[in-house]
Design an enzyme around this catalytic site. Structure first.
Site, PDB file in Angstrom:
ATOM      1  N   ASN A 133      -0.932   5.667  -3.041  1.00  0.00           N
ATOM      2  CA  ASN A 133      -1.084   4.819  -4.225  1.00  0.00           C
ATOM      3  C   ASN A 133      -2.065   3.694  -3.884  1.00  0.00           C
ATOM      4  O   ASN A 133      -1.842   2.927  -2.947  1.00  0.00           O
ATOM      5  CB  ASN A 133       0.285   4.243  -4.619  1.00  0.00           C
ATOM      6  CG  ASN A 133       0.242   3.482  -5.926  1.00  0.00           C
ATOM      7  OD1 ASN A 133      -0.681   2.717  -6.188  1.00  0.00           O
ATOM      8  ND2 ASN A 133       1.253   3.669  -6.747  1.00  0.00           N
ATOM      9  N   ARG A 140     -10.730 -11.424  -6.280  1.00  0.00           N
ATOM     10  CA  ARG A 140     -11.995 -12.156  -6.280  1.00  0.00           C
ATOM     11  C   ARG A 140     -13.017 -11.565  -7.243  1.00  0.00           C
ATOM     12  O   ARG A 140     -14.133 -12.004  -7.314  1.00  0.00           O
ATOM     13  CB  ARG A 140     -12.588 -12.160  -4.850  1.00  0.00           C
ATOM     14  CG  ARG A 140     -11.779 -12.964  -3.849  1.00  0.00           C
ATOM     15  CD  ARG A 140     -11.899 -14.447  -4.094  1.00  0.00           C
ATOM     16  NE  ARG A 140     -13.267 -14.909  -3.929  1.00  0.00           N
ATOM     17  CZ  ARG A 140     -13.810 -15.245  -2.740  1.00  0.00           C
ATOM     18  NH1 ARG A 140     -13.077 -15.167  -1.644  1.00  0.00           N
ATOM     19  NH2 ARG A 140     -15.050 -15.649  -2.670  1.00  0.00           N
ATOM     20  N   HIS A 187      -1.455   3.579 -10.956  1.00  0.00           N
ATOM     21  CA  HIS A 187      -0.524   3.149 -11.996  1.00  0.00           C
ATOM     22  C   HIS A 187      -1.224   2.070 -12.820  1.00  0.00           C
ATOM     23  O   HIS A 187      -1.036   0.880 -12.595  1.00  0.00           O
ATOM     24  CB  HIS A 187       0.763   2.610 -11.367  1.00  0.00           C
ATOM     25  CG  HIS A 187       1.856   2.340 -12.351  1.00  0.00           C
ATOM     26  ND1 HIS A 187       3.180   2.578 -12.076  1.00  0.00           N
ATOM     27  CD2 HIS A 187       1.827   1.851 -13.623  1.00  0.00           C
ATOM     28  CE1 HIS A 187       3.920   2.243 -13.127  1.00  0.00           C
ATOM     29  NE2 HIS A 187       3.108   1.789 -14.076  1.00  0.00           N
ATOM     30  N   HIS A 233      -4.515  -4.546 -11.655  1.00  0.00           N
ATOM     31  CA  HIS A 233      -4.968  -3.876 -10.429  1.00  0.00           C
ATOM     32  C   HIS A 233      -5.871  -2.709 -10.826  1.00  0.00           C
ATOM     33  O   HIS A 233      -7.085  -2.869 -10.892  1.00  0.00           O
ATOM     34  CB  HIS A 233      -3.799  -3.464  -9.515  1.00  0.00           C
ATOM     35  CG  HIS A 233      -2.537  -3.092 -10.218  1.00  0.00           C
ATOM     36  ND1 HIS A 233      -2.460  -2.017 -11.061  1.00  0.00           N
ATOM     37  CD2 HIS A 233      -1.302  -3.663 -10.192  1.00  0.00           C
ATOM     38  CE1 HIS A 233      -1.220  -1.928 -11.528  1.00  0.00           C
ATOM     39  NE2 HIS A 233      -0.496  -2.907 -11.027  1.00  0.00           N
ATOM     40  N   GLU A 277       0.611   7.299 -12.990  1.00  0.00           N
ATOM     41  CA  GLU A 277       1.916   6.796 -13.392  1.00  0.00           C
ATOM     42  C   GLU A 277       1.747   5.792 -14.525  1.00  0.00           C
ATOM     43  O   GLU A 277       0.721   5.125 -14.627  1.00  0.00           O
ATOM     44  CB  GLU A 277       2.595   6.061 -12.231  1.00  0.00           C
ATOM     45  CG  GLU A 277       2.805   6.876 -10.979  1.00  0.00           C
ATOM     46  CD  GLU A 277       3.450   6.067  -9.876  1.00  0.00           C
ATOM     47  OE1 GLU A 277       3.991   6.683  -8.942  1.00  0.00           O
ATOM     48  OE2 GLU A 277       3.402   4.812  -9.935  1.00  0.00           O
ATOM     49  N   HIS A 323       8.626   4.117  -3.626  1.00  0.00           N
ATOM     50  CA  HIS A 323       8.918   2.678  -3.625  1.00  0.00           C
ATOM     51  C   HIS A 323       9.593   2.235  -2.339  1.00  0.00           C
ATOM     52  O   HIS A 323      10.674   2.709  -1.987  1.00  0.00           O
ATOM     53  CB  HIS A 323       9.754   2.246  -4.830  1.00  0.00           C
ATOM     54  CG  HIS A 323       8.895   1.653  -5.910  1.00  0.00           C
ATOM     55  ND1 HIS A 323       8.662   0.298  -6.054  1.00  0.00           N
ATOM     56  CD2 HIS A 323       8.153   2.241  -6.865  1.00  0.00           C
ATOM     57  CE1 HIS A 323       7.848   0.086  -7.068  1.00  0.00           C
ATOM     58  NE2 HIS A 323       7.509   1.260  -7.571  1.00  0.00           N
ATOM     59  N   GLY A 348       2.265   3.057  -1.652  1.00  0.00           N
ATOM     60  CA  GLY A 348       1.111   2.183  -1.773  1.00  0.00           C
ATOM     61  C   GLY A 348       1.207   0.915  -0.940  1.00  0.00           C
ATOM     62  O   GLY A 348       0.364   0.657  -0.085  1.00  0.00           O
TER      63      GLY A 348
END
Length: 251
Positions: A8, A19, A44, A51, A76, A197, A220
């Site tokens: 991920n 930035r 995701h 992100h 996802e 997760h 991830g």
């Protein structure tokens, strides 16, 4: 016993967006992960693009399709109209449906399948009719894989945050048993099994050994954190080892 590793890249994108510069490169680090033997990439995207951006979705798809045939792309997200439109355009190998709220920092619970049964049947049917495998994000509750089967899901992804985030032994054992019981229920229900997760190199091997039917783990945060120490390529190799993935580098 082994599980395939999907990397991920959300945390990489989050760092880039901090930035608003073109580095670190989501595509570049995704490429390194695949070159190191990752089975696929996971993104995701969220509506605020904090992100992964919409533009990233197509760039990663094109890279995988052109340069890494046979590897998988997993998208996802919460299946609102915007997300469904995005995945229909991207046509990933797998869509993982997650009941996200825009205010969540990260996914922290699975579907209440019974409460959303009609909605899920419609969305899953639509995605599957367009050639996408559908995985349903669920909590570690053994009755849920059977409900996921009823609404048409191909797989379930067990939310392993409570297991991965437990540092007191008794709590860890309790959460481990819940994940394993749910994973075994998935096999009985006839749905494929994924997990994700807060999985790490330390807590993965035990889970993989307990669940021979575990097909894929999506990781991830821990991979990105370890990549700061070891580099992305070596980190992927270390996680593949933790997954029991013994494919040759050539593969």
């Amino acid at each position: 016993m082994s599980a395939k590793l999907s990397v991920n890249v959300n945390a990489v994108a989050f760092l880039r967006n901090r930035r608003d510069l073109p580095w670190p490169s989501v595509e570049g680090l995704g490429r390194i992960a695949l070159q190191a033997g990752a089975y696929g990439l996971t993104v995701h995207p969220r509506p605020d693009e904090r992100h992964i951006r919409k533009s990233d979705v197509g760039i990663l798809r094109d890279m995988i399709r052109k340069d890494f045939p046979g590897r998988e792309y997993n998208i996802e997200g919460n299946p609102d109209a915007q997300f469904v439109k995005l995945v229909h355009e991207a046509k990933p190998d797998q869509v993982t449906l997650v009941p996200d709220d825009i205010r969540q920092a990260t996914s922290d619970h699975g579907w209440d399948i019974a409460a959303h049964k009609s909605f899920l049947i419609d969305v899953i049917g639509l995605l599957r009719s367009n050639g996408m495998r559908v995985s349903l994000f669920i909590d570690a509750e053994p009755d849920l894989p059977y409900l996921a089967k009823e609404v048409g899901a191909d797989r379930v992804e067990i939310y392993t945050g409570p297991y991965g985030g437990a540092f007191e032994k008794q709590a860890m054992e309790r959460e481990f048993r819940k994940v394993v019981e749910t994973g075994k229920a998935a096999e009985k229900a006839g749905v494929g099994l994924n997990a994700g997760h807060d999985l790490t190199r330390e807590n993965l091997p035990r889970l993989v050994a307990a669940l021979p039917n575990l097909r894929e783990v999506s990781i991830g945060h821990a991979i990105t954190a370890d990549a700061l120490v070891f580099g992305m390529a070596e980190t992927v190799r270390l996680f593949r080892k933790a997954c029991g993935d013994l494919r040759s580098e050539a593969a």
